[in-house]
Design a protein around this motif. Structure first.
Motif, mmCIF file in Angstrom:
data_model
loop_
_atom_site.group_PDB
_atom_site.id
_atom_site.type_symbol
_atom_site.label_atom_id
_atom_site.label_comp_id
_atom_site.label_asym_id
_atom_site.label_seq_id
_atom_site.Cartn_x
_atom_site.Cartn_y
_atom_site.Cartn_z
ATOM 1 N N ASP A 1 3.459 1.763 -9.654
ATOM 2 C CA ASP A 1 4.390 0.990 -10.487
ATOM 3 C C ASP A 1 5.805 0.975 -9.920
ATOM 4 N N HIS A 2 6.240 2.092 -9.331
ATOM 5 C CA HIS A 2 7.577 2.101 -8.738
ATOM 6 C C HIS A 2 7.673 1.038 -7.645
ATOM 7 N N MET A 3 6.648 0.932 -6.815
ATOM 8 C CA MET A 3 6.650 -0.085 -5.762
ATOM 9 C C MET A 3 6.616 -1.489 -6.359
ATOM 10 N N ALA A 4 5.840 -1.651 -7.436
ATOM 11 C CA ALA A 4 5.762 -2.965 -8.089
ATOM 12 C C ALA A 4 7.125 -3.361 -8.656
ATOM 13 N N ILE A 5 7.832 -2.408 -9.236
ATOM 14 C CA ILE A 5 9.160 -2.686 -9.800
ATOM 15 C C ILE A 5 10.142 -3.037 -8.672
ATOM 16 N N ILE B 1 9.032 -14.311 -11.489
ATOM 17 C CA ILE B 1 7.768 -13.635 -11.773
ATOM 18 C C ILE B 1 7.474 -13.833 -13.263
ATOM 19 N N PRO B 2 6.301 -14.323 -13.602
ATOM 20 C CA PRO B 2 5.139 -14.584 -12.750
ATOM 21 C C PRO B 2 4.996 -16.043 -12.314
ATOM 22 N N GLU B 3 5.993 -16.901 -12.630
ATOM 23 C CA GLU B 3 5.841 -18.339 -12.362
ATOM 24 C C GLU B 3 5.607 -18.629 -10.875
ATOM 25 N N ASP B 4 6.357 -17.942 -9.994
ATOM 26 C CA ASP B 4 6.242 -18.200 -8.555
ATOM 27 C C ASP B 4 5.282 -17.243 -7.859
ATOM 28 N N ILE B 5 5.203 -16.017 -8.366
ATOM 29 C CA ILE B 5 4.313 -15.019 -7.756
ATOM 30 C C ILE B 5 3.959 -13.969 -8.814
ATOM 31 N N SER B 6 2.688 -13.597 -8.874
ATOM 32 C CA SER B 6 2.225 -12.578 -9.827
ATOM 33 C C SER B 6 2.262 -11.202 -9.172
ATOM 34 N N ILE B 7 2.580 -10.186 -9.974
ATOM 35 C CA ILE B 7 2.629 -8.815 -9.454
ATOM 36 C C ILE B 7 1.904 -7.890 -10.420
ATOM 37 N N ILE B 8 1.069 -7.037 -9.852
ATOM 38 C CA ILE B 8 0.337 -6.046 -10.653
ATOM 39 C C ILE B 8 0.570 -4.664 -10.044
ATOM 40 N N GLY B 9 0.762 -3.660 -10.872
ATOM 41 C CA GLY B 9 1.063 -2.307 -10.400
ATOM 42 C C GLY B 9 -0.082 -1.331 -10.590
ATOM 43 N N TYR B 10 0.266 -0.064 -10.513
ATOM 44 C CA TYR B 10 -0.743 0.996 -10.660
ATOM 45 C C TYR B 10 -0.051 2.254 -11.192
ATOM 46 N N ASP B 11 -0.581 2.850 -12.227
ATOM 47 C CA ASP B 11 -0.139 4.113 -12.849
ATOM 48 C C ASP B 11 0.071 3.935 -14.347
ATOM 49 N N ALA C 1 0.413 -3.904 -6.036
ATOM 50 C CA ALA C 1 1.153 -2.750 -5.519
ATOM 51 C C ALA C 1 0.431 -1.467 -5.921
ATOM 52 N N ALA C 2 0.382 -0.491 -5.011
ATOM 53 C CA ALA C 2 -0.381 0.738 -5.240
ATOM 54 C C ALA C 2 0.310 1.716 -6.176
ATOM 55 N N ALA D 1 0.814 -1.213 0.000
ATOM 56 C CA ALA D 1 0.000 0.000 0.000
ATOM 57 C C ALA D 1 0.847 1.261 0.000
ATOM 58 N N GLY D 2 0.302 2.305 -0.617
ATOM 59 C CA GLY D 2 0.886 3.625 -0.471
ATOM 60 C C GLY D 2 0.503 4.177 0.887
#
Length: 337
Positions: free
Chosen positions: A249-253, A266-276, A246-247, A185-186
């Motif tokens: 994209d910088h945090m997602a990266i 990623i994404p085989e072991d864990i998926s990540i989605i960002g915002y912006d 992640a709230a 979270a932001g």
């Protein structure tokens, strides 16, 4: 030197019409105004700014202020893109931008006082800190103002649909089969951080998905470093999530880097989605799935609202909610069985 009389002769319009077109009078049609502006550009016409301000009672300038706790300002791709969009609109309408210096805070002068001294015709504020007293002072003044990225204010505000954005992210992960979804979270002191947390909780509850306390991690002020630190905490959990929203994209990266440093794929072991949907999100590996904020529309709509107030010389209190869009790329797949 090219004069309005030269422009009148070239275009066939009267000098009065030429003057009105150059000064954005409402009784000149867009077609006529554009023909005159094109001729002015072709002939290299440069209006006398001082004479213009005396005759129109306008300075043809707009004040720009950033109000965010991390003081990143235009270095952040999201804010930069909004200001670029706003600048293009303002420039097209004949306005220049004046960016307020952060040094004002140590010079015993408020941003409002500075902008009034500079004689700006209006102010745009990029704001993630709703409690900033300097912002509230400007909002409560009579000067035309638009605030971007904040809501519930006594002025014109423009912001993305953060609640829907969070729901789009959770919906997509859930559609892939994920049930253990964490949120980096932001900071809840920021408007965007607070509302995206609310959207995450709401979307998870709507689908009867569990939200353990340890799945909601504070990612601070949306930086890559803070995203990485938050991800480290999630990776240390006994019951690790299969997906992370992640709230920003910088945090997602940052989260992707933290996972990679531990040999987690990623994404085989864990998926990540960002915002912006910052530009970088399309070039990291894997390409980041994210929620797009339409910075072009945000900047232009803010410009339109501010211009309307400056022309009407009347404060407008309204909220403009800009739609968001899910950008599906490569960083999310179904969880392992």
């Amino acid at each position: 030197m090219v004069t309005i009389y030269d422009l009148a002769k070239k275009t066939g319009f009267s000098s009065t019409t030429v003057s009105k077109a150059l000064n954005n009078y409402a009784d000149v049609s867009q077609k006529t105004r554009q023909a005159i502006l094109d001729a002015a550009a072709e002939m290299g016409y440069l209006p006398n700014a001082h004479a213009q301000s005396l005759s129109t009672k306008k300075s043809w300038t707009i004040g720009v202020m950033f109000s965010e706790e991390n003081e990143v300002g235009m270095k952040h791709p999201f804010f930069n893109a909004i200001i670029e969009s706003f600048r293009k609109f303002a420039e097209k309408e004949g306005y220049d931008l004046i960016l307020a210096s952060r040094n004002l805070r140590s010079r015993d002068i408020s941003y409002l006082e500075h902008f009034l001294y500079r004689g700006v015709d209006g102010i745009v504020v990029i704001c993630s800190d709703p409690k900033d007293p300097q912002v509230q002072e400007m909002i409560n003044s009579s000067i035309p103002i638009v605030v971007i990225d904040m809501t519930n204010q006594n002025c014109s505000v423009v912001y993305s649909d953060n609640l829907l954005g969070a729901e789009l992210a959770i919906d997509y992960l859930h559609s892939l089969g994920h049930t253990k979804i964490a949120h980096i979270a932001g900071a809840s002191s920021t408007y965007a951080g607070k509302v995206r947390i609310e959207g995450y909780r709401k979307a998870m509850n709507k689908r009867d998905l569990p939200v353990p306390d340890e799945y909601l991690v504070d990612g601070g002020l949306f930086s890559i470093e803070e995203g990485s630190e938050a991800m480290e905490k999630l990776l240390d959990l006994k019951d690790m999530p299969t997906a992370v929203f992640a709230a920003g994209d910088h945090m997602a990266i940052g989260a992707m880097e933290a996972a990679r440093s531990r040999g987690i794929h990623i994404p085989e072991d864990i998926s990540i989605i960002g915002y912006d949907d910052i530009e970088m999100s399309r070039y990291v590996t894997p390409k980041l799935t994210t929620v797009k904020q339409d910075t072009d529309v945000i900047g232009e709509r803010a410009g339109q609202l501010l211009l309307k107030q400056m022309v009407q010389k009347k404060k407008i209190i309204t909220e403009e909610v800009i739609p968001v869009q899910l950008m599906v790329r490569e960083s999310c797949i179904p969880p392992k069985k």
